[in-house]
Design a protein around this motif. Structure first.
Motif, PDB file in Angstrom:
ATOM      1  N   ARG A 212       0.842  -1.217   0.000  1.00  0.00           N
ATOM      2  CA  ARG A 212       0.000   0.000   0.000  1.00  0.00           C
ATOM      3  C   ARG A 212       0.867   1.253   0.000  1.00  0.00           C
ATOM      4  O   ARG A 212       0.629   2.168  -0.773  1.00  0.00           O
ATOM      5  CB  ARG A 212      -0.878   0.038   1.262  1.00  0.00           C
ATOM      6  CG  ARG A 212      -1.827  -1.079   1.358  1.00  0.00           C
ATOM      7  CD  ARG A 212      -3.150  -0.602   1.989  1.00  0.00           C
ATOM      8  NE  ARG A 212      -4.160  -1.561   1.677  1.00  0.00           N
ATOM      9  CZ  ARG A 212      -4.418  -2.639   2.435  1.00  0.00           C
ATOM     10  NH1 ARG A 212      -3.775  -2.817   3.559  1.00  0.00           N
ATOM     11  NH2 ARG A 212      -5.316  -3.514   2.060  1.00  0.00           N
ATOM     12  N   ARG A 216       1.069   4.165  -2.948  1.00  0.00           N
ATOM     13  CA  ARG A 216       0.829   5.606  -2.727  1.00  0.00           C
ATOM     14  C   ARG A 216       2.021   6.432  -3.213  1.00  0.00           C
ATOM     15  O   ARG A 216       1.853   7.496  -3.783  1.00  0.00           O
ATOM     16  CB  ARG A 216       0.520   5.873  -1.255  1.00  0.00           C
ATOM     17  CG  ARG A 216      -0.874   5.358  -0.848  1.00  0.00           C
ATOM     18  CD  ARG A 216      -1.293   5.890   0.515  1.00  0.00           C
ATOM     19  NE  ARG A 216      -0.504   5.315   1.599  1.00  0.00           N
ATOM     20  CZ  ARG A 216      -0.862   4.231   2.309  1.00  0.00           C
ATOM     21  NH1 ARG A 216      -2.005   3.617   2.049  1.00  0.00           N
ATOM     22  NH2 ARG A 216      -0.085   3.769   3.271  1.00  0.00           N
ATOM     23  N   ALA A 219       1.899   7.164  -7.068  1.00  0.00           N
ATOM     24  CA  ALA A 219       0.660   7.722  -7.649  1.00  0.00           C
ATOM     25  C   ALA A 219       0.936   8.797  -8.696  1.00  0.00           C
ATOM     26  O   ALA A 219       0.094   9.067  -9.547  1.00  0.00           O
ATOM     27  CB  ALA A 219      -0.255   8.257  -6.559  1.00  0.00           C
ATOM     28  N   GLU A 347      -4.898   0.395  -4.387  1.00  0.00           N
ATOM     29  CA  GLU A 347      -4.402   1.485  -3.547  1.00  0.00           C
ATOM     30  C   GLU A 347      -3.931   2.667  -4.395  1.00  0.00           C
ATOM     31  O   GLU A 347      -4.188   3.823  -4.064  1.00  0.00           O
ATOM     32  CB  GLU A 347      -3.243   0.955  -2.691  1.00  0.00           C
ATOM     33  CG  GLU A 347      -2.785   1.885  -1.599  1.00  0.00           C
ATOM     34  CD  GLU A 347      -3.827   2.111  -0.501  1.00  0.00           C
ATOM     35  OE1 GLU A 347      -4.642   1.184  -0.243  1.00  0.00           O
ATOM     36  OE2 GLU A 347      -3.831   3.203   0.085  1.00  0.00           O
ATOM     37  N   ALA A 351      -5.472   6.337  -4.269  1.00  0.00           N
ATOM     38  CA  ALA A 351      -4.618   7.503  -4.001  1.00  0.00           C
ATOM     39  C   ALA A 351      -4.827   8.583  -5.063  1.00  0.00           C
ATOM     40  O   ALA A 351      -4.701   9.774  -4.795  1.00  0.00           O
ATOM     41  CB  ALA A 351      -3.150   7.078  -3.972  1.00  0.00           C
TER      42      ALA A 351
END
Ligand code: F6R
Length: 369
Positions: A212, A216, A219, A347, A351
Motif C-alpha cells: 500500500r 501511494r 501515484a 491502492e 490515491a
C-alpha cells in the motif's frame, strides 16, 4: 454491505482465502481423488481428448494462460489459449476430440458465449468454468466446473480470478487422473499443496501493508511495466490490466525473455518495473534468468519492484523494493503472487481519487460484442 471496507474491491480481495477454500470444498475425497460433480463428460470422452483450447476475455483469459502451463504439465494434452473475440472470427480446427474450456466469471460475456456456440456447432465438447450458477454460458455448455467465489460486485475481477485458477488446476489434475498420465503420487502431492493455499493467501494478505505504501508513493507516475516468465508472465499481464482499468495508467506486461527483443528500449531512469520471480526451488534456470533480467533493467536506471519468495536472497542486490510471498510450487504461485498486484492497483487508484469499484467506461458484464 462493504463489511467495513472502503470499497467492494478491498472486501473481495480480503475474501480470497475463503473463496479459494470454497472452490476446493467437496472436490477432493478421503482417498485424495478428485470428484467434479458437474463434469458430465464421461471418462471415455476425456480420454479421447487430443487437444484443448481455452477461450476467455480479459482477466479470465489470463487465468486461461496459466491453465495452459498446468494442463500441459499434468495432463500432457496440447493446450492453446485464445481470446474469445479472436477465436470466433477465425477458423479454428475443432473436432469431436477437441475440448474447449471457456472461462467466464459472469457466464454472460457475449464473445465467450459465441465461442461456446461455435465450438458446439463443430461437435467439440465444451467445459465452462463459471462463477454464476445457471448463467447462460454454463447452461449452453456440456459440462461445468463452478467457482465458488460468491458474488463479485467490484468491476475489476479479483476473487473470481483466484477461484478460476483453482478450477483450472482442478481440471488439469482431473484430466491427469482420468487419463492416468501422472503417477498418483504427484497428483496427490499437488492436491495437498492446493488445500494449503487458502492459508498461504491469508499470509500474503497479512503482509500487504508495504505494498500500500509503495502504491501511494507511485501515484504520480505515468507508466508501470510488469515482467514475468512461465506462469509469472500471465500474472504480469494481469497486474498491468488491473492498473490500466483502475488507475488509468499506462501499464504493460511482458514476458521477461522478450525484453531484449524490444521492450528494453522503454527502460529509462526511475521507470517503475514490477518483476515476478519464480521460486528458486522450482526450475532453477528460469529463476536465474529472471534475476539477470532484473540486473539488466536496474543497470539502465529502472526502479525495480521485485515480487519474490521468502528467503530468496539472490534478488536483493538488484531490488529497490522486495515484496515477499510464501514458498509454494511454481505452478500454484499465481494464487499468491497476484494478490499484491491487486492491492497495488487498488491502492494506487484510490490515491489518485478514482472510483475503485466503478472505473470509467467499464461494465461488470460485457453482453455486447
Ligand atoms: C478485469 C475484468 C474483465 C473480465 C472480462 C471477462 O478486471 O473483470 O477483464 O475479466 O470482461 O468477464 P467474464 O469473466 O465475466 O467473462
Amino acid at each position: 454491505e462493504k463489511g467495513g471496507f472502503d470499497y467492494f474491491m478491498l472486501k473481495e480481495i480480503a475474501e480470497q482465502p475463503r473463496a479459494v477454500a470454497d472452490t476446493l470444498l467437496g472436490r477432493i475425497d478421503a482417498e485424495g481423488r478428485l470428484v467434479l460433480d458437474e463434469m458430465r463428460l464421461s471418462d471415455q470422452d476425456l480420454r479421447d481428448v487430443d487437444k484443448i483450447i481455452v477461450v476467455a476475455c480479459g482477466t479470465s483469459y489470463h487465468a486461461g494462460l496459466i491453465a495452459k502451463y498446468a494442463i500441459e504439465h499434468w495432463a500432457a494434452i496440447p493446450c492453446e489459449v485464445e481470446l474469445a473475440s479472436e477465436f470466433r472470427y477465425r477458423d479454428p480446427i475443432l473436432t469431436r476430440d477437441t475440448l474447449v474450456v471457456v472461462i467466464s466469471q459472469s457466464g454472460e460475456t457475449m464473445d465467450t458465449l459465441m465461442a461456446v456456440r461455435h465450438a458446439r456447432g463443430q461437435r467439440s465438447k465444451v467445459l465452462a468454468i463459471c462463477n454464476v450458477n445457471g448463467s447462460t454460458i454454463p447452461r449452453e455448455s456440456d459440462a461445468v466446473v463452478y467457482t465458488h467465489a460468491g458474488p463479485e460486485v467490484a468491476v475489476a475481477s479479483t476473487k473470481a480470478f483466484l477461484t478460476q485458477l483453482v478450477a483450472c488446476y482442478l481440471v488439469g489434475l482431473y484430466l491427469a487422473q482420468v487419463r492416468g498420465v501422472k503417477f498418483g503420487d504427484e497428483v496427490k502431492e499437488i492436491l495437498d499443496q492446493l488445500e494449503q493455499m487458502p492459508g498461504k493467501v491469508e499470509e500474503v494478505l497479512s503482509t500487504v501493508e508495504p505494498v500500500r505504501e509503495l502504491a501511494r508513493s507511485l501515484a504520480g507516475e505515468r507508466c508501470v511495466l510488469f515482467l514475468g516468465r512461465h506462469v509469472g508472465f500471465p500474472v504480469a499481464l494481469e497486474g498491468a490490466l488491473k492498473l490500466k482499468e483502475l488507475a488509468y495508467m499506462h501499464a504493460e506486461g511482458f514476458a521477461a525473455g522478450e525484453l531484449k527483443h524490444g521492450p528494453i528500449a522503454l527502460i529509462e531512469q526511475d521507470l517503475p518495473v514490477v518483476v515476478m520471480v519464480p521460486s528458486p526451488t522450482g526450475q532453477r534456470v528460469i529463476h536465474d534468468k529472471i534475476v539477470s533480467n532484473i540486473q539488466e533493467i536496474r543497470a539502465r536506471g529502472a526502479k525495480t519492484i521485485v515480487i519474490a519468495e521468502e528467503g530468496d536472497e539472490d534478488v536483493r542486490p538488484y531490488a529497490d523494493t522486495i515484496i515477499r510471498i510464501p514458498a509454494v510450487p511454481t505452478l500454484l504461485q499465481p494464487l499468491v503472487s497476484t494478490v499484491p498486484l491487486q492491492v497495488f492497483a487498488c491502492e494506487l487508484a484510490s490515491a489518485k481519487g478514482h472510483d475503485v469499484d466503478q472505473p470509467r467506461n467499464l461494465a461488470k458484464s460485457v453482453t455486447v460484442e
